[in-house]
Motif scaffolding. Structure first.
Motif, PDB file in Angstrom:
ATOM      1  N   ASP A 395       0.916  -1.106  -0.113  1.00 39.82           N
ATOM      2  CA  ASP A 395      -0.147  -0.027  -0.340  1.00 39.82           C
ATOM      3  C   ASP A 395       1.033   1.360  -0.088  1.00 39.82           C
ATOM      4  O   ASP A 395       0.782   2.225  -0.723  1.00 39.82           O
ATOM      5  N   VAL A 396       1.923   0.974   0.720  1.00 43.01           N
ATOM      6  CA  VAL A 396       2.932   2.321   0.735  1.00 43.01           C
ATOM      7  C   VAL A 396       3.660   2.618  -0.316  1.00 43.01           C
ATOM      8  O   VAL A 396       3.915   3.663  -1.065  1.00 43.01           O
ATOM      9  N   GLU A 397       4.036   1.303  -1.027  1.00 36.74           N
ATOM     10  CA  GLU A 397       4.931   1.335  -2.132  1.00 36.74           C
ATOM     11  C   GLU A 397       4.239   1.921  -3.242  1.00 36.74           C
ATOM     12  O   GLU A 397       4.502   2.433  -4.211  1.00 36.74           O
ATOM     13  N   ARG A 398       3.047   1.588  -3.265  1.00 33.57           N
ATOM     14  CA  ARG A 398       1.844   1.934  -4.571  1.00 33.57           C
ATOM     15  C   ARG A 398       1.866   3.349  -4.474  1.00 33.57           C
ATOM     16  O   ARG A 398       1.927   4.175  -5.527  1.00 33.57           O
ATOM     17  N   VAL A 399       1.687   4.102  -3.247  1.00 34.88           N
ATOM     18  CA  VAL A 399       1.874   5.580  -3.261  1.00 34.88           C
ATOM     19  C   VAL A 399       3.140   6.130  -3.532  1.00 34.88           C
ATOM     20  O   VAL A 399       3.125   7.118  -4.563  1.00 34.88           O
ATOM     21  N   LEU A 400       4.047   5.762  -3.140  1.00 34.72           N
ATOM     22  CA  LEU A 400       5.320   6.138  -3.583  1.00 34.72           C
ATOM     23  C   LEU A 400       5.744   6.248  -4.924  1.00 34.72           C
ATOM     24  O   LEU A 400       6.361   6.988  -5.728  1.00 34.72           O
ATOM     25  N   VAL A 439       8.215  12.103   2.532  1.00 38.37           N
ATOM     26  CA  VAL A 439       7.405  12.370   3.640  1.00 38.37           C
ATOM     27  C   VAL A 439       6.162  13.081   3.377  1.00 38.37           C
ATOM     28  O   VAL A 439       4.861  12.765   3.588  1.00 38.37           O
ATOM     29  N   ALA A 440       6.155  14.186   2.616  1.00 39.42           N
ATOM     30  CA  ALA A 440       5.109  15.013   2.398  1.00 39.42           C
ATOM     31  C   ALA A 440       4.103  14.564   1.518  1.00 39.42           C
ATOM     32  O   ALA A 440       2.869  14.579   1.681  1.00 39.42           O
ATOM     33  N   HIS A 441       4.564  13.939   0.451  1.00 35.10           N
ATOM     34  CA  HIS A 441       3.504  12.961  -0.381  1.00 35.10           C
ATOM     35  C   HIS A 441       2.922  11.832   0.171  1.00 35.10           C
ATOM     36  O   HIS A 441       1.757  11.770   0.058  1.00 35.10           O
ATOM     37  N   CYS A 442       3.580  10.956   1.104  1.00 33.70           N
ATOM     38  CA  CYS A 442       2.855  10.077   1.843  1.00 33.70           C
ATOM     39  C   CYS A 442       1.959  10.916   2.790  1.00 33.70           C
ATOM     40  O   CYS A 442       1.006  10.391   3.031  1.00 33.70           O
ATOM     41  N   ARG A 443       2.163  11.913   3.646  1.00 30.31           N
ATOM     42  CA  ARG A 443       1.314  12.366   4.589  1.00 30.31           C
ATOM     43  C   ARG A 443       0.191  12.740   3.994  1.00 30.31           C
ATOM     44  O   ARG A 443      -1.173  12.900   4.613  1.00 30.31           O
ATOM     45  N   ALA A 444      -0.137  13.293   2.668  1.00 30.22           N
ATOM     46  CA  ALA A 444      -0.925  13.774   1.750  1.00 30.22           C
ATOM     47  C   ALA A 444      -1.939  12.551   1.581  1.00 30.22           C
ATOM     48  O   ALA A 444      -3.143  12.903   1.225  1.00 30.22           O
ATOM     49  N   ARG A 445      -1.579  11.160   1.534  1.00 28.56           N
ATOM     50  CA  ARG A 445      -2.266  10.205   0.898  1.00 28.56           C
ATOM     51  C   ARG A 445      -2.492   9.005   1.816  1.00 28.56           C
ATOM     52  O   ARG A 445      -3.018   8.052   1.605  1.00 28.56           O
ATOM     53  N   LEU A 446      -1.567   9.106   2.999  1.00 30.05           N
ATOM     54  CA  LEU A 446      -1.709   7.846   3.996  1.00 30.05           C
ATOM     55  C   LEU A 446      -2.087   8.214   5.236  1.00 30.05           C
ATOM     56  O   LEU A 446      -1.730   9.514   5.536  1.00 30.05           O
ATOM     57  N   ALA A 447      -2.447   7.184   6.181  1.00 27.25           N
ATOM     58  CA  ALA A 447      -2.889   7.697   7.582  1.00 27.25           C
ATOM     59  C   ALA A 447      -1.403   7.740   8.048  1.00 27.25           C
ATOM     60  O   ALA A 447      -0.243   7.382   7.498  1.00 27.25           O
ATOM     61  N   PRO A 448      -1.310   8.684   9.088  1.00 31.72           N
ATOM     62  CA  PRO A 448      -0.056   9.023   9.638  1.00 31.72           C
ATOM     63  C   PRO A 448       0.796   7.832  10.117  1.00 31.72           C
ATOM     64  O   PRO A 448       2.115   7.851   9.953  1.00 31.72           O
ATOM     65  N   TYR A 449       0.334   6.835  10.635  1.00 31.74           N
ATOM     66  CA  TYR A 449       1.099   5.792  11.087  1.00 31.74           C
ATOM     67  C   TYR A 449       1.735   4.971   9.966  1.00 31.74           C
ATOM     68  O   TYR A 449       2.642   4.287  10.181  1.00 31.74           O
ATOM     69  N   LYS A 450       1.396   5.053   8.689  1.00 33.79           N
ATOM     70  CA  LYS A 450       1.820   4.470   7.413  1.00 33.79           C
ATOM     71  C   LYS A 450       2.958   5.332   6.834  1.00 33.79           C
ATOM     72  O   LYS A 450       3.730   4.772   5.914  1.00 33.79           O
ATOM     73  N   VAL A 451       3.225   6.655   7.204  1.00 34.53           N
ATOM     74  CA  VAL A 451       4.225   7.496   6.547  1.00 34.53           C
ATOM     75  C   VAL A 451       5.746   6.939   7.007  1.00 34.53           C
ATOM     76  O   VAL A 451       5.761   6.583   8.001  1.00 34.53           O
ATOM     77  N   PRO A 452       6.582   6.681   6.094  1.00 35.74           N
ATOM     78  CA  PRO A 452       8.038   6.339   6.459  1.00 35.74           C
ATOM     79  C   PRO A 452       8.434   7.223   7.306  1.00 35.74           C
ATOM     80  O   PRO A 452       8.554   8.355   7.000  1.00 35.74           O
ATOM     81  N   SER A 453       9.106   6.480   8.551  1.00 38.25           N
ATOM     82  CA  SER A 453      10.073   7.202   9.193  1.00 38.25           C
ATOM     83  C   SER A 453      11.308   7.247   8.713  1.00 38.25           C
ATOM     84  O   SER A 453      12.392   8.004   9.256  1.00 38.25           O
ATOM     85  N   ILE A 454      11.730   6.270   7.895  1.00 38.04           N
ATOM     86  CA  ILE A 454      13.090   6.170   7.363  1.00 38.04           C
ATOM     87  C   ILE A 454      12.915   6.079   5.901  1.00 38.04           C
ATOM     88  O   ILE A 454      12.216   5.535   5.200  1.00 38.04           O
ATOM     89  N   VAL A 455      13.752   7.060   5.204  1.00 41.71           N
ATOM     90  CA  VAL A 455      13.957   7.184   4.045  1.00 41.71           C
ATOM     91  C   VAL A 455      15.419   7.186   3.335  1.00 41.71           C
ATOM     92  O   VAL A 455      16.241   7.817   4.040  1.00 41.71           O
ATOM     93  N   ARG A 456      15.657   6.024   2.485  1.00 40.25           N
ATOM     94  CA  ARG A 456      16.919   5.857   2.037  1.00 40.25           C
ATOM     95  C   ARG A 456      16.978   5.756   0.499  1.00 40.25           C
ATOM     96  O   ARG A 456      16.118   5.220  -0.049  1.00 40.25           O
ATOM     97  N   PHE A 457      17.801   6.397  -0.137  1.00 35.95           N
ATOM     98  CA  PHE A 457      17.723   6.674  -1.557  1.00 35.95           C
ATOM     99  C   PHE A 457      19.028   5.675  -2.021  1.00 35.95           C
ATOM    100  O   PHE A 457      20.179   5.700  -1.407  1.00 35.95           O
TER     101      PHE A 457
END
Length: 486
Positions: A395-400, A439-457
């Motif tokens: 679900d998170v991957e689909r949004v990202l 993070v901003a993209h996910c916050r606009a589309r996901l519940a707060p607890y689903k937003v990644p707290s770790i982002v790695r490129f």
């Protein structure tokens, strides 16, 4: 009848039709059957017998295909192995399954290291003496269809001739493959899809054109056009590479069917494929244990873009809870299915929860809608439990994947002392994406607890040879305590 018997019929009914194309070489069906006999006699002379487990680690050539068909004619059981593995890797798999013989190229170092059988160039010659073993039937074991597991030793359900042919029925009925097709093969023959589609097309009396898996994408597209290829199977990683080439016009105009399998495509990728490669995209959800599960047709790509399609021919699918009770449409639970193509157990290993009461549990979380369309929500073992709340990585991957500049993404649960797990996102981008934008993209589309707290490129998403993401390898890059020190 066992699988090999149909080639006796092809030899009489279509003797001059081309079966295999390999470079400038053409093998017709009369010659193919005589080569199968020749290989069967040669392997029998080396001591290979009915129901003997035989490892096959050969290059992706016509001889590899002929060897597989000859082993089927002998009634031996194939153990697929990758010729690109190191010697110790081959030995580990052979020992795990107790293979009685291993067939290698003559120049493979493992021949000397382990005393295995090295096959010299030209070892297969045509034979006018048919090889017969009346004890080989359609219920005889054919191969160990190895799982591509992301960790540890693969598991191997033993599949019979009849079960393998049942898998072909899905190819013909749901994907529309037939005897008039030209199938272009560019995936390794040890890999389930590469092996299965090649044998299925020859079984049907079609033409197979063999290319090296190392073929560059522009050359692949040119080859498909030059031979009039009508069917092509690629894993999503290969499709993405083909899209990145930016080839002019419709890159694969002769294709009737482009099959994608191994992992899910994102909706925007499906759109790009249909606009730039071919409109005839079929997404095929399958497993090594049970064959095809569902098919997403070109029309479905538009109507149900997040789905993996409807169940395939003679495949019964259910979504169940932890007590194995079927759930209603729309509910997410454990996927299970059964069909005539499904194996019944693992070979030399406990099936555990994978096989139960005639059903196979592939380990996926999913839901079915009211129309019978299947939606995947990731692997059960990959589900993230953050503070007692279930989060489905897909679900998170689909949004990202909808964020401009993101090329690939994988989401996994990083261990956390405070929350149990935290959501970690690993992204391959074009360089224009920032962690703040993610993070901003996910916050606009996901519940707060689903937003990644770790982002790695990352430069690339690690995958196994079947194209499946190695999430454990990604999590290892974070280091201990990363989720608590974010």
């Amino acid at each position: 009848m066992p699988l090999d018997a149909v080639f006796r019929l092809h030899r009489r009914s279509r003797p001059t039709k081309t079966a295999i194309i390999e470079g400038d070489r053409r093998i017709d069906y009369r010659t193919l059957d005589r080569l199968i006999d020749g290989a069967a006699h040669a392997l029998h002379a080396q001591g290979i017998r009915r129901e003997m487990l035989v490892g096959v680690a050969l290059r992706d050539t016509a001889e590899h295909l002929i060897t597989l068909l000859a082993l089927a004619r002998l009634g031996a059981v194939m153990l697929p192995m990758d010729c690109r593995w190191q010697s110790a890797e081959k030995q580990g798999v052979a020992a795990h399954f107790a293979a009685e013989r291993v067939l290698l190229e003559a120049d493979d170092p493992a021949v000397a290291e382990y005393g295995w059988t090295g096959l010299e160039p030209g070892w297969i010659v045509e034979s006018g003496e048919p090889y017969h073993d009346l004890a080989v039937t359609d219920d005889s074991p054919l191969l160990l269809s190895l799982s591509s597991g992301t960790t540890g030793m693969p598991k191997g359900p033993r599949v019979t001739h009849r079960q393998f042919e049942s898998r072909f029925m899905v190819y013909w009925i749901n994907l529309g493959l037939n005897a008039q097709d030209v199938y272009v093969s560019v995936t390794p023959l040890y890999f389930g899809g590469g092996r299965g589609f090649n044998i299925a097309m020859l079984f049907a009396g079609a033409t197979v054109s063999l290319l090296s898996p190392r073929t560059r994408m522009p050359e692949l597209a040119a080859h498909v056009r030059s031979v009039g290829g009508t069917v092509l199977f690629l894993v999503p990683t290969m499709i993405r590479r083909l899209l990145e080439e930016g080839l002019p016009g419709l890159a694969l105009p002769t294709l009737r069917v482009l099959i994608s399998s191994g992992s899910a495509l994102h909706p925007e990728e499906r759109l790009a494929i249909r606009e730039r490669l071919t409109p005839n995209l079929f997404e095929f959800y399958s497993s090594t244990e049970g064959g095809g599960v569902s098919v997403l047709t070109p029309a479905d790509c538009e109507l149900h873009p997040d789905s993996v399609g409807r169940p395939a021919f003679r495949v019964e699918v259910e979504i169940v809870d932890e007590e194995h009770t079927p759930l209603p449409p729309g509910a997410i639970g454990r996927l299970r299915y059964r069909s005539p193509a499904s194996a019944k157990s693992y070979y030399r290993a406990e099936g555990g929860e994978a096989f139960r009461d005639g059903w196979f549990y592939p380990g996926d979380l999913a839901r079915l809608d009211e129309e019978g369309y299947l939606y995947l929500h990731g692997r059960a073992k990959d589900m993230i439990i953050r503070g007692g709340v279930n989060i489905y990585p897909q679900d998170v991957e689909r949004v990202l994947s909808d964020l401009p500049g993101v090329r690939e993404v994988a989401v996994a649960g990083a261990p956390s002392r405070e929350m149990g797990e935290e959501v970690a996102a690993f992204l391959v981008t074009d360089g224009s994406v920032t962690a703040e934008a993610v993070v901003a993209h996910c916050r606009a589309r996901l519940a707060p607890y689903k937003v990644p707290s770790i982002v790695r490129f990352v430069a690339e998403i690690p995958r196994n040879t079947a194209g499946k993401v190695l999430k454990a390898a990604l999590l290892e890059t974070l280091g201990e305590g990363a989720a608590d020190a974010r």
